[in-house]
Design a protein around this motif. Sequence first.
Motif: not given
Length: 483
Positions: A47-75
């Motif tokens: 999902f993060l890749a589809a939203l345009g997040v670069l692979p290097a910016a994707i957190p390794a852990d699930e909690a970090g990915r959830v936080q980034l995912y929700r911030s990316q789609i908040a608006a």
Amino acid sequence: MPGVGKSALAVHALHGRVGEFPDGQLYADLGGSTGHPAAPTDVLAGFLAALGVLPAAIPADEAGRVQLYRSQIAARRLLVLLDNAVDGRQVRSLLPGGAACAVVITSRSRLSTLAGARALRLDPLPTPAAEELVRAAVGPERVAGQACALHRLVQLCGGLPLALRAAAARLVSRPHWPLAWLADRIADDVRALDELRHGEIDVRGSLETGYRGLSELARAALRRLALLDVDVLPAWASAAVLGVAEERGEDVTAELVEANLLDIEVTAGGPRYRIHPLVRRFARERALADDPPAERASSVDRAFGAWLWLAGEADRRLPDREAPTERRPRLATGATARWRIGARLAKAVGAAPLDWFAAETPTLRQLVRQAATGGLPHAAWEIAHTSASFFEIDGRYEEWQCTHQRALTAVRAGGDEFGEAVMLLGLARLSASSATWAPGSRTRTAPPASSAPPATTRGRPRRSRTSAPRTGRPATSSGPTAN
């Protein structure tokens, strides 16, 4: 239920609404129908890749990915389709945090742990829609003049879209086959599921995945419930076929309902359950493969014993059992061991015996038929006999005649003279009762013509062993009674 068309309906329904979500759509197959569920962490990375997040910016852990995912789609206004979910735990991390996005989830489970979710249950297609699906797939010219065969075909498929697609694909690949040929092949219990497999469409494989997701006890319950030739099952049936306490059986039944392998009907007398015909065929296959013959026989015996025990409890509390006049004959007993389910159930049955018999009459008729044709003539005549007083009170002469005549044929074939005598006496009682009671009435009327055959006896009843109620072990008594 597996194969009911959840994914196809979701895609079709959402296709016309994509304009309401200008920021796009996200889709993930969560693998619930494959037996290899997707990890939420991996889905979030996609999902993060589809939203345009670069692979290097994707957190390794699930909690970090959830936080980034929700911030990316908040608006953003996004449409998220989570297909083939296993359970609520798998999808919880994939849910958006805000209200601007819409989420559609398909699953074989009920996902009852997701707060705020609105569930839509899908049932098999009604007959007209099922026939139209096949007609559209094979061409209207193919089914012209074969209306009866088409109707039979969709009935054998139980309206299940996956089965209908498999049948249609097989017909397309065999243009010389009349529809009746395929219907005859599907009607064969041994090969039915083989006929409903074509290429990647596989009804057995779809059911197998749902079956493997059950607990061991629930798998055993499904196999053994499928051995009963009845349309509707009471809540306690799982306890009987498994030989466990009523409460444990109810928990297992709830698991089967949660997996959508049992359909539930809410009635005034409590919940009732149905097994889809193709689920029944699959479960019987598994029973023949996995359960020794002795276990299968014991499960069926316990179920018959449980129905007989409850019927006896209800019979003892019928209205004119307490009446000082016109007291009805005592119940005869034979070789079928009774199986007690629980005091709570017995109390409920005793409080409303007429209602219990009314609800169970179709099932009792089916049990008599199964026992009569399945090598259990003693169970056939005992169920018929135990139901007779209710049939008399309620004016159900057809049921009385049908059950007794079927059981009589079975006991004569098996040489059970005692059972034969009880059935003949019951038919004689039917003849007398139908001459002085109006069908459906509790008051006497002028004698109508009776369709019951005259009762005759051949020889003296033979005494045989009887069984009394038991809780996990056989009980003994001195012999059958018919007084």
